[in-house]
Write a protein that holds these residues in place. Structure first.
Motif, short mmCIF file in Angstrom:
data_model
loop_
_atom_site.label_atom_id
_atom_site.label_comp_id
_atom_site.label_asym_id
_atom_site.label_seq_id
_atom_site.Cartn_x
_atom_site.Cartn_y
_atom_site.Cartn_z
N ARG A 98 -21.71 -17.49 30.13
CA ARG A 98 -20.57 -18.12 29.49
C ARG A 98 -19.50 -17.05 29.43
O ARG A 98 -19.70 -15.98 28.83
N TRP B 103 -18.84 -11.84 28.83
CA TRP B 103 -19.80 -12.59 29.64
C TRP B 103 -21.09 -12.60 28.85
O TRP B 103 -21.61 -11.53 28.49
N LYS C 252 -27.18 -16.19 28.00
CA LYS C 252 -28.06 -16.58 26.90
C LYS C 252 -29.54 -16.43 27.27
O LYS C 252 -30.33 -15.90 26.49
N THR D 148 -15.78 -15.94 28.22
CA THR D 148 -14.72 -16.26 27.27
C THR D 148 -13.72 -15.13 27.26
O THR D 148 -14.09 -13.95 27.24
N THR E 158 -12.46 -20.47 28.36
CA THR E 158 -13.91 -20.40 28.40
C THR E 158 -14.35 -21.11 29.67
O THR E 158 -13.83 -22.17 29.99
N SER E 159 -15.31 -20.52 30.37
CA SER E 159 -15.82 -21.15 31.59
C SER E 159 -17.22 -20.63 31.86
O SER E 159 -17.72 -19.74 31.17
N LYS E 160 -17.85 -21.17 32.88
CA LYS E 160 -19.14 -20.66 33.36
C LYS E 160 -18.86 -19.68 34.49
O LYS E 160 -17.93 -19.86 35.26
N ARG F 232 -26.30 -17.79 35.09
CA ARG F 232 -24.94 -18.18 34.73
C ARG F 232 -24.61 -17.54 33.39
O ARG F 232 -25.47 -17.41 32.52
N PRO G 285 -20.33 -17.87 20.34
CA PRO G 285 -19.39 -18.08 21.44
C PRO G 285 -17.99 -18.51 20.98
O PRO G 285 -17.03 -18.33 21.72
#
Length: 175
Positions: A124, A147, A150, A126, A112-114, A122, A83
């Protein structure tokens, strides 16, 4: 007055963008609805969704990549997705996306955000600003948006700031 009548007639005939015709694209256990004029193309185990023109001056068509476990496993110079690094699966120098005569250079993380990626998931998110050649002035750059879900080992990589893509992914349906 004539302009507003013409615009109203145009919207009545074609529908507003919110009501544009869509079609499903399914990949790695989720389905997204994309505009009907976009088309999906297999790239090995990945899926590329072509969203616009394929210019001979660019390294790739206007598009975004849907990647699964293999794309995550080899997302950073042949190693697993990191990430803190842009998506760069090869270990060599890559061509600049909008102008392939240059090599990609430095990348700077913009944010970077959710992000929501369908109900209950959800990602991550970036965003990177990638310079095409740090040694020359006024050379092209591009934005890479990633996006990463994970829990599902899914990654979406967009080099074209595809309008509405975040909203499309937020409405993904997981099976």
């Amino acid at each position: 007055m004539i302009l507003s009548v013409a615009l109203s007639a145009s919207l009545a005939l074609t529908g507003s963008p919110a009501h544009a015709a869509t079609k499903p694209v399914t990949f790695q256990g989720f389905t997204i609805q994309v505009p009907i004029q976009w088309h999906a193309k297999k790239e090995g185990v990945n899926l590329r969704v072509i969203t616009g023109v394929c210019s001979p001056q660019a390294a790739e068509c206007q598009s975004f990549l849907l990647g699964g476990p293999q794309a995550v496993k080899y997302a950073s110079e042949g190693g697993p997705y990191r990430p803190d690094q842009p998506y760069h699966p090869s270990s060599g120098v890559t061509e600049c996306v909008p102008v392939k005569k240059y090599n990609s250079g430095q990348a700077t993380r913009v944010r970077t955000s959710k992000a929501v990626f369908g109900a209950g998931q959800r990602a991550r998110f970036t965003e990177w600003k990638v310079s095409c050649d740090g040694s020359e002035l006024n050379v092209a750059s591009y934005t890479q948006r990633v996006w990463y879900v994970k829990a599902k080992k899914v990654i979406v990589v967009d080099h074209w700031k595809t309008p509405g893509l975040g909203g499309i992914l937020a409405k993904a349906v997981w099976s």
